[in-house]
Design an enzyme around this catalytic site. Structure first.
Site, PDB file in Angstrom:
ATOM      1  N   CYS A 127      -7.161   7.553  -0.379  1.00  0.00           N
ATOM      2  CA  CYS A 127      -6.404   6.402  -0.908  1.00  0.00           C
ATOM      3  C   CYS A 127      -5.107   6.164  -0.133  1.00  0.00           C
ATOM      4  CB  CYS A 127      -6.091   6.689  -2.380  1.00  0.00           C
ATOM      5  SG  CYS A 127      -4.774   5.685  -3.061  1.00  0.00           S
ATOM      6  N   TYR A 167      -7.232  -5.278   0.158  1.00  0.00           N
ATOM      7  CA  TYR A 167      -8.028  -5.227  -1.088  1.00  0.00           C
ATOM      8  C   TYR A 167      -8.342  -6.632  -1.586  1.00  0.00           C
ATOM      9  CZ  TYR A 167      -7.314  -0.220  -1.413  1.00  0.00           C
ATOM     10  OH  TYR A 167      -7.341   1.125  -1.160  1.00  0.00           O
TER      11      TYR A 167
HETATM   12  N1  GSH Z   1       0.164   0.579  -7.319  1.00  0.00           N
HETATM   13  C1  GSH Z   1      -0.450   1.883  -7.248  1.00  0.00           C
HETATM   14  C2  GSH Z   1      -1.902   1.712  -6.812  1.00  0.00           C
HETATM   15  C3  GSH Z   1      -2.706   2.997  -6.879  1.00  0.00           C
HETATM   16  C4  GSH Z   1      -4.221   2.753  -6.744  1.00  0.00           C
HETATM   17  O1  GSH Z   1      -4.709   1.630  -6.931  1.00  0.00           O
HETATM   18  N2  GSH Z   1      -4.982   3.806  -6.406  1.00  0.00           N
HETATM   19  C5  GSH Z   1      -6.433   3.658  -6.305  1.00  0.00           C
HETATM   20  C6  GSH Z   1      -6.996   4.431  -5.142  1.00  0.00           C
HETATM   21  S1  GSH Z   1      -6.792   3.675  -3.597  1.00  0.00           S
HETATM   22  C7  GSH Z   1      -7.113   4.243  -7.518  1.00  0.00           C
HETATM   23  O2  GSH Z   1      -6.736   5.307  -7.964  1.00  0.00           O
HETATM   24  N3  GSH Z   1      -8.157   3.580  -8.017  1.00  0.00           N
HETATM   25  C8  GSH Z   1      -8.964   4.072  -9.101  1.00  0.00           C
HETATM   26  C9  GSH Z   1      -9.313   2.992 -10.068  1.00  0.00           C
HETATM   27  O3  GSH Z   1      -8.837   1.872  -9.938  1.00  0.00           O
HETATM   28  O4  GSH Z   1     -10.082   3.294 -10.987  1.00  0.00           O
HETATM   29  C10 GSH Z   1       0.338   2.751  -6.273  1.00  0.00           C
HETATM   30  O5  GSH Z   1       0.862   2.225  -5.277  1.00  0.00           O
HETATM   31  O6  GSH Z   1       0.467   3.952  -6.513  1.00  0.00           O
END
Ligand code: GSH
Length: 322
Positions: free
Chosen positions: A58, A189
Site C-alpha cells: 500500500c 485510484y
Molecule cells: N487516507 C488513508 C488511506 C489508506 C488506505 O486507503 N489504505 C488502503 C490500502 S492501499 C486500504 O487499507 N484499503 C483496504 C480497504 O479499503 O478495505 C491514508 O492515507 O492513510
C-alpha cells in the site's frame, strides 16, 4: 469482491466508495489523535509504546514504514506487516514471505484491531494504523498525519537526525502534499476504480496534467519543495514507485510510463537509493496487492511477469538545471 468494511463492529463485504457517476470516492479516515514529544496531546512519545500496522503493497502505509526507517525508529516503534492479498475479511496476518504477524494484539484480521479500539466502529479498515499499547487504542490511521508525527515528535529517540518537515518549509510542504494528493496519489485510484468512460477520462486528464507539471518542476529544482527532500517527496515517491508496476497496467494510467518522464524517473531512482529506503520497497507485495487482491479489476488474479524496472540505475543530479 475483497474490499469490505465494518458496520457497527460487524464485518461486511459492502463497498461504498463509488458514486452514481462511476467516480471513485475515498472515505475519510477516522482516528486522528496526535502523539507529541511533551505529551501535551495526551499521548507522549515513548519507546516501546506504539506499534505500526502496515501493508508493504500500500502506498499510504509505505510512507509510514519509510519514515520509521528514515528516522531510525525501528527499535522504538514496533511493526506488523499484513498479508499482501486482501482477504474476504479484509487485511489478514499470515506467515507469507515478508509478513510479520500481530504479536501485540494476536489478531488474525486487521478489523479486530479496529473493533478493539471501538467495538461499534463503522467504516473502512485500512492500513496504516498507529496503535497505542498503553490505552489499547488506535492513535491515528491517516498516513499524512502519521508521517508528521514520526518525523517531528520522536526526535529524542530517533537514531537519525534528519528533518523532512522543517518549520521554515512547512507551509510549502503542506501545499505540495495537497497539490499532489487529488490528481496523483489518489488520482491513480480515481483512474483505476472509475466505472464510466467520463469518470475515467476526467481522472486521467488530471493525473497526466499533474505528472507533466511536476516533470517540469523537477527540471528546475531537485525536489518538490526546492533543494531539500521533504515529507512531500516521500508522499510522491510511494506512488511513483508503483506507477509502472501496477498503475500503468491494472489501473490503466497508460498515457506514459514513469520511465518516459526523464525527471520524475530520475527523481524516483534517487529517492529509492536514499539510505534505508530500498529495504522497505517490496515489489512482490505490491504486485500481489494489486493483481491478486483486487478481483474486481483482475478476476483471474494472474500477476504479470514484467515490467522489468531497474530502480538501481544510477541517477543524475547534474542533468537538472539547478
Ligand atoms: N487516507 C488513508 C488511506 C489508506 C488506505 O486507503 N489504505 C488502503 C490500502 S492501499 C486500504 O487499507 N484499503 C483496504 C480497504 O479499503 O478495505 C491514508 O492515507 O492513510
Amino acid at each position: 469482491m475483497a474490499l469490505g468494511r465494518l458496520v457497527n463492529g460487524q464485518w461486511t463485504t459492502v463497498w461504498t466508495e463509488r458514486n452514481e457517476k462511476g467516480e471513485f470516492q475515498r472515505m475519510p479516515t477516522q482516528f486522528h489523535h496526535k502523539i507529541t514529544a511533551d505529551g501535551a496531546s495526551g499521548f507522549r512519545a515513548e519507546a516501546d509504546r506504539y506499534h505500526l500496522y502496515v501493508s508493504l503493497g500500500c502506498p499510504w502505509a509505505h510512507r509510514t514504514v519509510l519514515l520509521r526507517a528514515l528516522k531510525g525508529l525501528e527499535k522504538v516503534i514496533g511493526l506488523s506487516i499484513v498479508d499482501p492479498v486482501i482477504s474476504e475479511q479484509g487485511w489478514k496476518f499470515s506467515d507469507k514471505q515478508g509478513c510479520i504477524r500481530d504479536k501485540v494484539n494476536q489478531a488474525d484480521y486487521l478489523w479486530q484491531i479496529y473493533t478493539k479500539a471501538n467495538p461499534t466502529y463503522t467504516g473502512r479498515v485500512t492500513v496504516p494504523v498507529l496503535w497505542d499499547k498503553h490505552t489499547n487504542s488506535i492513535i491515528n490511521n491517516e498516513s499524512r498525519q502519521i508521517i508528521q508525527i514520526l518525523n517531528t515528535e520522536f526526535n529524542f529517540f530517533a537514531e537519525k537526525m534528519v528533518d523532512f518537515y522543517p518549520k521554515s518549509l512547512q507551509a510549502v510542504i503542506d501545499q505540495t502534499i495537497d497539490a499532489i494528493y487529488q490528481p496523483i496519489n489518489n488520482g491513480v485510484y480515481r483512474v483505476g476504480f472509475a466505472t464510466t468512460q467520463t469518470a475515467y477520462e476526467q481522472a486521467m486528464k488530471e493525473l497526466f496534467l499533474a505528472m507533466e507539471h511536476w516533470e517540469n518542476v523537477l527540471g528546475k529544482q531537485p525536489y518538490l519543495c526546492g533543494d531539500e527532500i521533504t515529507l512531500a517527496d516521500w508522499c510522491m515517491f510511494t506512488t511513483l514507485f508503483r506507477y509502472d508496476l501496477a498503475y500503468y497496467g491494472l489501473f490503466k494510467c497508460n498515457l506514459k510510463r514513469l520511465v518516459e518522464y526523464p525527471n520524475l524517473w530520475n527523481y524516483c531512482r534517487e529517492l529509492y537509493q536514499y539510505p534505508g529506503v530500498k529495504q522497505w520497497c517490496n515489489i512482490s507485495h505490491i504486485k500481489q496487492l494489486y493483481y491478486v487482491g483486487l478481483p474486481e479489476l483482475n478476476p483471474s488474479g494472474v500477476m504479470p511477469v514484467g515490467p522489468i524496472i531497474n530502480f538501481d540505475l544510477p541517477y543524475k543530479c547534474r542533468d537538472r538545471q539547478i
